[in-house]
Design an enzyme around this catalytic site. Structure first.
Site, PDB file in Angstrom:
ATOM      1  CG  ASP A 166     -13.805  -7.055  -2.030  1.00  9.79           C
ATOM      2  OD1 ASP A 166     -13.488  -8.077  -1.387  1.00  9.79           O
ATOM      3  OD2 ASP A 166     -13.687  -5.897  -1.564  1.00  9.79           O
ATOM      4  CB  SER A 167     -12.229 -12.691  -2.588  1.00 12.65           C
ATOM      5  OG  SER A 167     -13.535 -13.246  -2.600  1.00 12.65           O
ATOM      6  CG  ASP A 183     -17.189  -7.991   0.089  1.00 20.53           C
ATOM      7  OD1 ASP A 183     -17.534  -7.828   1.269  1.00 20.53           O
ATOM      8  OD2 ASP A 183     -16.271  -8.757  -0.255  1.00 20.53           O
ATOM      9  CE  LYS A 240     -17.405  -9.152   3.632  1.00 28.21           C
ATOM     10  NZ  LYS A 240     -16.134  -8.376   3.403  1.00 28.21           N
ATOM     11  CD  GLU A 261     -12.565  -4.615   3.203  1.00 29.09           C
ATOM     12  OE1 GLU A 261     -12.616  -5.633   2.485  1.00 29.09           O
ATOM     13  OE2 GLU A 261     -11.572  -3.862   3.246  1.00 29.09           O
ATOM     14  CD  GLU A 296      -9.506 -10.973   5.849  1.00 23.12           C
ATOM     15  OE1 GLU A 296      -8.686 -11.430   5.029  1.00 23.12           O
ATOM     16  OE2 GLU A 296     -10.477 -10.259   5.523  1.00 23.12           O
TER      17      GLU A 296
END
Length: 273
Positions: free
Chosen positions: A51-52, A90, A118, A120, A187
């Site tokens: 999602d960057s 993501d 992935k 978070e 991270e």
């Protein structure tokens, strides 16, 4: 530097065996077929449709505006260009707020070509992780600095320096492994904490700003090519590999992979202590 690197098909078993052997692996973000072909062709084992893209492609100041449809579109593009790498995708902001939504969002990404999703978060994701894993959807748990929670965290800060919070992160990482997570991504955490978590888990641990004791490294592709939009402040764990290449962009991908493999990257200057 030659950009001709043998392409080997990578899967979860490959990555787990690499951890067991103490062999490092390299990961990069990818968002389209062209770069997916070049990155995987350079021997990078893991691609992340991250999602960057909200920041490096769409021009946002965070990852929060990225939608599931955005990730699905870029996932389809990356799948077409991939030459044997393992592909993670993501789950974007608020696409896994509850278990049913997580299942539906993950199914969309897997149909688009992802090999893993992935998410978070920490302990609160254990039930969701189990639900996904039991249904054949591999999970990468993302801990430490979690960009989707940037407003709650109060900025892009190193996580886990406080001893109590560090121990909580170790405990939650173990919980996520027990719940069925197949990979952990850390991270912006101190080197010692990342090493302790990596040693405590049997699953591979990927780091970004987490030192060299982890099993694999990941970077945003734009960062390691030195083409990050000027509006984005680069963190200390970023290194531009393009100047080390004698073969343009393809050679930069090879240089990055080799630096990860040999342990030359990350250096102390890229780590938090």
């Amino acid at each position: 530097m030659s950009s001709q690197t043998a392409v080997k098909r990578t899967n979860l078993t490959t990555l787990t065996k690499m951890k067991e052997r103490g062999e490092k692996f390299a990961s990069l973000t990818a968002y389209d077929a062209c770069f997916a072909e070049m990155i995987s062709g350079a021997g990078v084992e893991v691609l992340l449709v991250g999602d960057s893209l909200g920041m490096v492609l769409q021009g946002h100041d965070s990852t929060l505006p990225v939608t599931l449809d955005n990730i699905v579109y870029h996932m389809e593009c990356v799948r077409r260009g991939n030459q044997g790498a393992f592909i993670m995708a993501d789950l974007p902001f608020m696409s896994y707020a509850h278990e049913r939504q997580a299942l539906e969002s993950s199914a969309a990404l897997m149909r688009a070509g992802a090999h893993m999703v992935k998410l978070e978060g920490g302990a609160w994701l254990t039930s969701t992780t189990t639900q996904l894993a039991e249904r054949g959807i591999p999970v990468c748990a993302h801990m430490g600095l979690t960009p989707q929670s940037i407003n709650r965290l109060g900025g892009y800060r190193v996580q886990g320096r406080d001893p109590a919070k560090a121990q909580a992160m170790i405990d939650e990482a173990k919980m996520l492994e027990e719940a069925g997570a197949s990979i952990l991504l850390l991270e912006c955490v101190p080197v010692d904490l990342a090493g302790a978590i990596t040693e405590a888990l049997t699953i591979p641990v990927i780091g970004i700003g987490a030192g060299r004791e982890v099993d694999g490294q990941i970077m945003v592709m734009h960062d390691m090519l030195g083409i990050t939009p000027p509006s984005i402040k680069l963190p200390k764990f970023v290194k531009n590999f393009l100047p080390e290449s004698s073969d343009g962009v393809r050679g930069a991908f090879v240089a990055y992979r080799e630096a990860v493999k040999t342990g030359a990257f990350p250096a102390d200057e890229h780590c938090f202590f």
